[in-house]
Design a protein around this motif. Structure first.
Motif, PDB file in Angstrom:
ATOM      1  N   ASP A  44       0.809  -1.211   0.000  1.00 29.64           N
ATOM      2  CA  ASP A  44       0.000   0.000   0.000  1.00 29.64           C
ATOM      3  C   ASP A  44       0.848   1.270   0.000  1.00 29.64           C
ATOM      4  O   ASP A  44       0.317   2.367  -0.101  1.00 29.64           O
ATOM      5  CB  ASP A  44      -0.926   0.010   1.212  1.00 29.64           C
ATOM      6  CG  ASP A  44      -1.937  -1.127   1.164  1.00 29.64           C
ATOM      7  OD1 ASP A  44      -2.313  -1.535   0.046  1.00 29.64           O
ATOM      8  OD2 ASP A  44      -2.344  -1.601   2.239  1.00 29.64           O
ATOM      9  N   SER A  45       2.159   1.132   0.123  1.00 26.66           N
ATOM     10  CA  SER A  45       3.035   2.297   0.157  1.00 26.66           C
ATOM     11  C   SER A  45       3.104   3.005  -1.184  1.00 26.66           C
ATOM     12  O   SER A  45       3.492   4.155  -1.261  1.00 26.66           O
ATOM     13  CB  SER A  45       4.445   1.896   0.600  1.00 26.66           C
ATOM     14  OG  SER A  45       5.058   1.101  -0.404  1.00 26.66           O
ATOM     15  N   GLY A  46       2.746   2.303  -2.260  1.00 30.42           N
ATOM     16  CA  GLY A  46       2.746   2.912  -3.581  1.00 30.42           C
ATOM     17  C   GLY A  46       4.107   2.951  -4.238  1.00 30.42           C
ATOM     18  O   GLY A  46       4.255   3.515  -5.310  1.00 30.42           O
ATOM     19  N   CYS A  47       5.120   2.365  -3.608  1.00 36.31           N
ATOM     20  CA  CYS A  47       6.465   2.377  -4.175  1.00 36.31           C
ATOM     21  C   CYS A  47       6.613   1.294  -5.237  1.00 36.31           C
ATOM     22  O   CYS A  47       6.015   0.233  -5.154  1.00 36.31           O
ATOM     23  CB  CYS A  47       7.505   2.155  -3.089  1.00 36.31           C
ATOM     24  SG  CYS A  47       7.644   3.528  -1.955  1.00 36.31           S
ATOM     25  N   THR A  48       7.441   1.584  -6.213  1.00 38.43           N
ATOM     26  CA  THR A  48       7.796   0.611  -7.233  1.00 38.43           C
ATOM     27  C   THR A  48       9.313   0.645  -7.370  1.00 38.43           C
ATOM     28  O   THR A  48       9.930   1.677  -7.121  1.00 38.43           O
ATOM     29  CB  THR A  48       7.064   0.910  -8.561  1.00 38.43           C
ATOM     30  OG1 THR A  48       7.320  -0.125  -9.479  1.00 38.43           O
ATOM     31  CG2 THR A  48       7.438   2.249  -9.121  1.00 38.43           C
ATOM     32  N   PHE A  49       9.899  -0.486  -7.712  1.00 37.53           N
ATOM     33  CA  PHE A  49      11.362  -0.539  -7.687  1.00 37.53           C
ATOM     34  C   PHE A  49      11.910  -1.518  -8.704  1.00 37.53           C
ATOM     35  O   PHE A  49      11.212  -2.393  -9.197  1.00 37.53           O
ATOM     36  CB  PHE A  49      11.864  -0.901  -6.284  1.00 37.53           C
ATOM     37  CG  PHE A  49      11.301  -2.190  -5.764  1.00 37.53           C
ATOM     38  CD1 PHE A  49      11.933  -3.390  -5.993  1.00 37.53           C
ATOM     39  CD2 PHE A  49      10.120  -2.189  -5.042  1.00 37.53           C
ATOM     40  CE1 PHE A  49      11.407  -4.579  -5.519  1.00 37.53           C
ATOM     41  CE2 PHE A  49       9.584  -3.370  -4.558  1.00 37.53           C
ATOM     42  CZ  PHE A  49      10.232  -4.567  -4.804  1.00 37.53           C
ATOM     43  N   ALA A  50      13.187  -1.330  -8.989  1.00 39.09           N
ATOM     44  CA  ALA A  50      13.928  -2.211  -9.896  1.00 39.09           C
ATOM     45  C   ALA A  50      15.407  -2.058  -9.580  1.00 39.09           C
ATOM     46  O   ALA A  50      15.807  -1.128  -8.879  1.00 39.09           O
ATOM     47  CB  ALA A  50      13.666  -1.821 -11.346  1.00 39.09           C
ATOM     48  N   ARG A  51      16.199  -2.960 -10.104  1.00 39.11           N
ATOM     49  CA  ARG A  51      17.656  -2.815 -10.012  1.00 39.11           C
ATOM     50  C   ARG A  51      18.159  -2.358 -11.377  1.00 39.11           C
ATOM     51  O   ARG A  51      17.858  -2.974 -12.392  1.00 39.11           O
ATOM     52  CB  ARG A  51      18.321  -4.131  -9.628  1.00 39.11           C
ATOM     53  CG  ARG A  51      18.085  -4.488  -8.187  1.00 39.11           C
ATOM     54  CD  ARG A  51      19.145  -5.429  -7.658  1.00 39.11           C
ATOM     55  NE  ARG A  51      18.837  -5.789  -6.294  1.00 39.11           N
ATOM     56  CZ  ARG A  51      19.262  -5.112  -5.229  1.00 39.11           C
ATOM     57  NH1 ARG A  51      20.023  -4.058  -5.391  1.00 39.11           N
ATOM     58  NH2 ARG A  51      18.932  -5.496  -4.013  1.00 39.11           N
ATOM     59  N   ILE A  52      18.893  -1.275 -11.368  1.00 38.16           N
ATOM     60  CA  ILE A  52      19.509  -0.754 -12.584  1.00 38.16           C
ATOM     61  C   ILE A  52      21.008  -0.836 -12.375  1.00 38.16           C
ATOM     62  O   ILE A  52      21.551  -0.192 -11.483  1.00 38.16           O
ATOM     63  CB  ILE A  52      19.063   0.693 -12.883  1.00 38.16           C
ATOM     64  CG1 ILE A  52      17.534   0.748 -13.049  1.00 38.16           C
ATOM     65  CG2 ILE A  52      19.772   1.229 -14.124  1.00 38.16           C
ATOM     66  CD1 ILE A  52      16.971   2.143 -13.218  1.00 38.16           C
ATOM     67  N   ASP A  53      21.662  -1.664 -13.172  1.00 41.32           N
ATOM     68  CA  ASP A  53      23.096  -1.946 -13.021  1.00 41.32           C
ATOM     69  C   ASP A  53      23.451  -2.342 -11.591  1.00 41.32           C
ATOM     70  O   ASP A  53      24.449  -1.905 -11.034  1.00 41.32           O
ATOM     71  CB  ASP A  53      23.930  -0.751 -13.478  1.00 41.32           C
ATOM     72  CG  ASP A  53      23.937  -0.594 -14.976  1.00 41.32           C
ATOM     73  OD1 ASP A  53      23.735  -1.595 -15.691  1.00 41.32           O
ATOM     74  OD2 ASP A  53      24.130   0.540 -15.457  1.00 41.32           O
ATOM     75  N   GLY A  54      22.593  -3.161 -10.994  1.00 42.75           N
ATOM     76  CA  GLY A  54      22.856  -3.689  -9.663  1.00 42.75           C
ATOM     77  C   GLY A  54      22.441  -2.799  -8.514  1.00 42.75           C
ATOM     78  O   GLY A  54      22.453  -3.224  -7.364  1.00 42.75           O
ATOM     79  N   LYS A  55      22.047  -1.564  -8.778  1.00 40.66           N
ATOM     80  CA  LYS A  55      21.647  -0.644  -7.714  1.00 40.66           C
ATOM     81  C   LYS A  55      20.130  -0.588  -7.627  1.00 40.66           C
ATOM     82  O   LYS A  55      19.446  -0.436  -8.635  1.00 40.66           O
ATOM     83  CB  LYS A  55      22.193   0.761  -7.983  1.00 40.66           C
ATOM     84  CG  LYS A  55      23.689   0.818  -7.927  1.00 40.66           C
ATOM     85  CD  LYS A  55      24.190   2.212  -8.166  1.00 40.66           C
ATOM     86  CE  LYS A  55      25.707   2.211  -8.158  1.00 40.66           C
ATOM     87  NZ  LYS A  55      26.248   3.527  -8.467  1.00 40.66           N
ATOM     88  N   LEU A  56      19.608  -0.681  -6.412  1.00 40.94           N
ATOM     89  CA  LEU A  56      18.175  -0.623  -6.201  1.00 40.94           C
ATOM     90  C   LEU A  56      17.685   0.805  -6.403  1.00 40.94           C
ATOM     91  O   LEU A  56      18.200   1.742  -5.797  1.00 40.94           O
ATOM     92  CB  LEU A  56      17.816  -1.101  -4.794  1.00 40.94           C
ATOM     93  CG  LEU A  56      16.334  -1.194  -4.483  1.00 40.94           C
ATOM     94  CD1 LEU A  56      15.667  -2.268  -5.353  1.00 40.94           C
ATOM     95  CD2 LEU A  56      16.121  -1.498  -3.019  1.00 40.94           C
ATOM     96  N   VAL A  57      16.702   0.959  -7.273  1.00 38.83           N
ATOM     97  CA  VAL A  57      16.100   2.266  -7.547  1.00 38.83           C
ATOM     98  C   VAL A  57      14.637   2.181  -7.130  1.00 38.83           C
ATOM     99  O   VAL A  57      13.900   1.327  -7.613  1.00 38.83           O
ATOM    100  CB  VAL A  57      16.216   2.631  -9.046  1.00 38.83           C
ATOM    101  CG1 VAL A  57      15.510   3.931  -9.334  1.00 38.83           C
ATOM    102  CG2 VAL A  57      17.674   2.691  -9.473  1.00 38.83           C
TER     103      VAL A  57
END
Length: 74
Positions: A44-57
């Motif tokens: 429910d926090s509304g956050c979305t994420f991915a790793r770009i070149d190994g760094k969490l964004v």
């Protein structure tokens, strides 16, 4: 510097391969666990994420994250 690699989990991050179709070439991204699962407790926090070149964004919206992904491969 090598080729940019983006990794995301469609189940946990809110991004699906369909969201990237026609936006980011498939050779730049792959789907799978990014080892930063928020599970349902933070869904429910509304956050979305991915790793770009190994760094969490982490971003507050899918639109913002997709823009960061596009900028990374540009």
């Amino acid at each position: 510097m090598g080729k940019t690699v983006i990794k995301f989990c469609k189940k946990c991050s809110g991004i699906s391969p369909k969201d990237l179709k026609g936006t980011i070439d498939k050779s730049y991204w792959k789907e799978g666990c990014v080892h930063a699962c928020v599970k349902k407790k933070d869904a429910d926090s509304g956050c979305t994420f991915a790793r770009i070149d190994g760094k969490l964004v982490v971003c507050s919206s899918k639109k913002e994250l997709i823009k960061k992904m596009k900028d990374a491969v540009a």
